[in-house]
Motif scaffolding. Structure first.
Motif, PDB file in Angstrom:
ATOM      1  N   LEU A 182      29.505 -19.193 -32.827  1.00 41.52           N
ATOM      2  CA  LEU A 182      29.469 -18.044 -33.618  1.00 41.52           C
ATOM      3  C   LEU A 182      27.970 -17.310 -33.621  1.00 41.52           C
ATOM      4  N   MET A 183      27.158 -18.330 -33.921  1.00 37.18           N
ATOM      5  CA  MET A 183      25.531 -17.958 -34.054  1.00 37.18           C
ATOM      6  C   MET A 183      24.882 -17.579 -32.586  1.00 37.18           C
ATOM      7  N   PHE A 184      25.622 -18.173 -31.723  1.00 33.58           N
ATOM      8  CA  PHE A 184      25.123 -17.915 -30.525  1.00 33.58           C
ATOM      9  C   PHE A 184      25.622 -16.335 -29.879  1.00 33.58           C
ATOM     10  N   ILE A 185      27.133 -16.198 -30.316  1.00 33.03           N
ATOM     11  CA  ILE A 185      27.368 -14.984 -29.895  1.00 33.03           C
ATOM     12  C   ILE A 185      26.591 -13.982 -30.838  1.00 33.03           C
ATOM     13  N   PHE A 186      26.325 -14.148 -31.862  1.00 32.93           N
ATOM     14  CA  PHE A 186      25.719 -13.048 -32.926  1.00 32.93           C
ATOM     15  C   PHE A 186      24.395 -13.015 -32.643  1.00 32.93           C
ATOM     16  N   PHE A 191      19.845  -9.796 -30.661  1.00 31.92           N
ATOM     17  CA  PHE A 191      18.878  -9.330 -29.622  1.00 31.92           C
ATOM     18  C   PHE A 191      19.010  -8.098 -29.137  1.00 31.92           C
ATOM     19  N   CYS A 192      20.319  -7.749 -28.614  1.00 29.27           N
ATOM     20  CA  CYS A 192      20.614  -6.666 -27.775  1.00 29.27           C
ATOM     21  C   CYS A 192      20.571  -5.420 -28.621  1.00 29.27           C
ATOM     22  N   LEU A 193      20.987  -5.588 -29.868  1.00 30.66           N
ATOM     23  CA  LEU A 193      21.005  -4.222 -30.597  1.00 30.66           C
ATOM     24  C   LEU A 193      19.589  -3.913 -31.570  1.00 30.66           C
ATOM     25  N   PHE A 194      18.815  -5.084 -31.861  1.00 26.65           N
ATOM     26  CA  PHE A 194      17.821  -5.039 -32.926  1.00 26.65           C
ATOM     27  C   PHE A 194      16.517  -5.630 -32.280  1.00 26.65           C
ATOM     28  N   GLY A 195      16.618  -6.291 -31.315  1.00 22.62           N
ATOM     29  CA  GLY A 195      15.478  -6.745 -30.733  1.00 22.62           C
ATOM     30  C   GLY A 195      14.567  -5.870 -29.942  1.00 22.62           C
ATOM     31  N   VAL A 196      14.860  -4.640 -29.685  1.00 23.01           N
ATOM     32  CA  VAL A 196      13.977  -3.753 -29.106  1.00 23.01           C
ATOM     33  C   VAL A 196      12.764  -3.668 -29.490  1.00 23.01           C
ATOM     34  N   GLY A 242      13.295 -10.567 -32.070  1.00 22.31           N
ATOM     35  CA  GLY A 242      12.575 -10.156 -30.911  1.00 22.31           C
ATOM     36  C   GLY A 242      13.053 -11.335 -29.703  1.00 22.31           C
ATOM     37  N   ASN A 243      13.349 -12.622 -30.234  1.00 18.82           N
ATOM     38  CA  ASN A 243      13.752 -13.532 -29.005  1.00 18.82           C
ATOM     39  C   ASN A 243      14.978 -14.505 -29.695  1.00 18.82           C
ATOM     40  N   LEU A 244      15.593 -15.013 -28.856  1.00 17.54           N
ATOM     41  CA  LEU A 244      16.908 -15.938 -29.254  1.00 17.54           C
ATOM     42  C   LEU A 244      16.305 -17.062 -30.483  1.00 17.54           C
ATOM     43  N   ALA A 245      15.268 -17.403 -30.200  1.00 14.40           N
ATOM     44  CA  ALA A 245      15.150 -18.758 -31.428  1.00 14.40           C
ATOM     45  C   ALA A 245      15.055 -17.872 -32.752  1.00 14.40           C
ATOM     46  N   THR A 264      16.914 -16.152 -37.924  1.00 15.35           N
ATOM     47  CA  THR A 264      17.552 -14.918 -38.975  1.00 15.35           C
ATOM     48  C   THR A 264      19.013 -15.276 -39.142  1.00 15.35           C
ATOM     49  N   LEU A 265      19.819 -15.671 -38.293  1.00 16.92           N
ATOM     50  CA  LEU A 265      21.111 -15.990 -38.467  1.00 16.92           C
ATOM     51  C   LEU A 265      21.540 -16.905 -39.446  1.00 16.92           C
ATOM     52  N   PHE A 266      20.730 -17.974 -39.226  1.00 12.96           N
ATOM     53  CA  PHE A 266      20.800 -19.073 -40.394  1.00 12.96           C
ATOM     54  C   PHE A 266      20.483 -18.726 -41.791  1.00 12.96           C
ATOM     55  N   SER A 267      19.518 -17.907 -41.965  1.00 13.11           N
ATOM     56  CA  SER A 267      19.200 -17.308 -43.209  1.00 13.11           C
ATOM     57  C   SER A 267      20.487 -16.519 -43.963  1.00 13.11           C
TER      58      SER A 267
END
Length: 400
Positions: A188-192, A197-202, A212-215, A220-223
């Motif tokens: 689930l976290m990988f998908i989101f 990243f595609c929606l808000f990492g520009v 900004g990146n996957l890491a 951020t998703l863990f938070s």
């Protein structure tokens, strides 16, 4: 000691595991080995399995943990340096002696118990700082790490606490289910993370600090999954007027926090309850075995007393059977539990029987009251009978 030592004489356990197959020649060679010191072995076994030894070891581990806490303060360590060094030698000696006693009782099956292996690991950890100071010197850069892991000594309490071992068993039983839940959460976290990243990492109009990146997106998703500071993260997205940010945050929190984390907690609770119930059943079985052993001892002692008294009766030392019974009563103790083996002497039957007697007493009292009322009515009828006879006779006289 809570550990159970199993002895094998002529039996052989066949297993399909590689470890058991490799150990078969060893057991076939030493499994039938007869010790020359069975009495000393039995004495040491009784010592390490006694309740007093368990209390002493728990107290020693607790005191050692207290000294570790004092050791973390530099002023206290400087003022009590000699005491800390002497106490450390005492603790190490006690732990080593405990290891030697257990290994002496059963040098083969000792290595099959996981908690015994934990004790060995703790002893190895205890000797690591001494070895580093001996071979690497006092200024070795990783010596602080070796001193820090000395806090693992408190794990020796697990060996002496059945409650803690029950919880550890519950955690071990949930390993497969928990791993499945964690894998689903990771998917689930990988998908989101990719979606965030595609929606808000520009870099131009997005939030590269958090997406900004996957890491960074995973962190951020863990938070968000732990619901820790998610309002600040959402506020940063709102300040940049990013579309679908609120829907993204709400959906992920609902799935990650309210579904997967709740599922994780539910799995742990279910297996913990099962382990606790199993632990309670084991305690009840042990109490039943202990009670049966006490009953057997009491019955055996009473049989011996009766046999001795009957032999004395045959010799003519007592004048009558009542004197024999009175002397036998003196041998009974008030602390002896009653040996109840049949249904007629069981507590549930006695409870039902006494309740039945109470009901019978109540019924008899009501019948007695009814009989009294009947007798009173009959007495009143007898008192009115002469008057009725006189009135009838007078009526007959007037008619004539």
């Amino acid at each position: 000691m809570p550990q159970q030592f199993h002895y094998q004489k002529d039996t052989r356990v066949i297993s399909s595991s590689l470890l058991d197959n490799a150990s078969m020649p060893f057991h076939s060679r030493f499994g039938s080995f007869q010790r020359k010191d069975p009495q000393c072995q039995e004495f040491v076994k009784r010592v390490i399995m006694s309740h007093l030894f368990k209390i002493i070891m728990i107290s020693i581990v607790s005191v050692n943990a207290f000294f570790v806490v004092l050791w973390t303060d530099y002023n206290t360590r400087y003022n009590l340096f000699t005491l800390c060094e002497v106490s450390e030698l005492i603790f190490v000696s006690i732990y080593s002696s405990e290891f030697c006693m257990k290994l002496y009782v059963d040098p083969i099956n000792y290595w099959k118990d996981g908690y015994n292996l934990l004790d060995i690991i703790i002893i190895i950890i205890i000797f690591i700082p001494y070895s580093l100071r001996k071979f690497k010197g006092k200024h070795y850069p990783y010596l602080n790490i070796a001193d820090g892991i000395q806090s693992l000594r408190i794990l020796k309490l697990i060996t002496y606490s059945r409650g803690i071992r029950t919880l550890i068993t519950a955690v071990g039983q949930t390993a497969y289910t928990v791993a499945s839940v964690i894998i689903l959460l990771f998917v689930l976290m990988f998908i989101f993370a990719i979606l965030g990243f595609c929606l808000f990492g520009v870099p131009d109009r997005g939030d590269p600090n958090n997406w900004g990146n996957l890491a960074v997106a995973f962190f951020t998703l863990f938070s968000l999954a732990t619901v820790d500071g998610w309002t600040d993260l959402q506020e940063q997205l709102d300040n940049r007027n990013l579309a679908l940010s609120r829907a993204f945050t709400i959906i992920f929190i609902l799935l990650a926090s309210f579904v997967f984390l709740s599922m994780f907690v539910g799995v742990m609770i279910i297996h913990t309850e099962d382990s606790i119930k199993k632990f309670e059943r084991e305690l009840m079985a042990e109490r039943h075995v202990t009670l049966m052993e006490e009953k057997q001892v009491i019955v055996k002692r009473q049989q011996e007393e009766v046999s001795r008294l009957m032999q004395t009766k045959k010799k003519g030392d007592y004048r009558s059977f009542s004197e024999l019974v009175e002397n036998f009563k003196k041998t009974l103790r008030h602390t002896d539990p009653m040996v109840l083996d049949d249904f007629g002497t069981s507590l549930p039957f006695i409870d039902v029987y006494l309740s039945t007697l109470d009901n019978q007493d109540t019924t008899i009292c009501k019948l007695q009251e009814l009989y009294c009322e009947i007798a009173h009515v009959l007495s009143l009828m007898l008192e009115d009978l002469p008057q009725k006879k006189q009135s009838q006779s007078s009526e007959k006289a007037t008619e004539q």
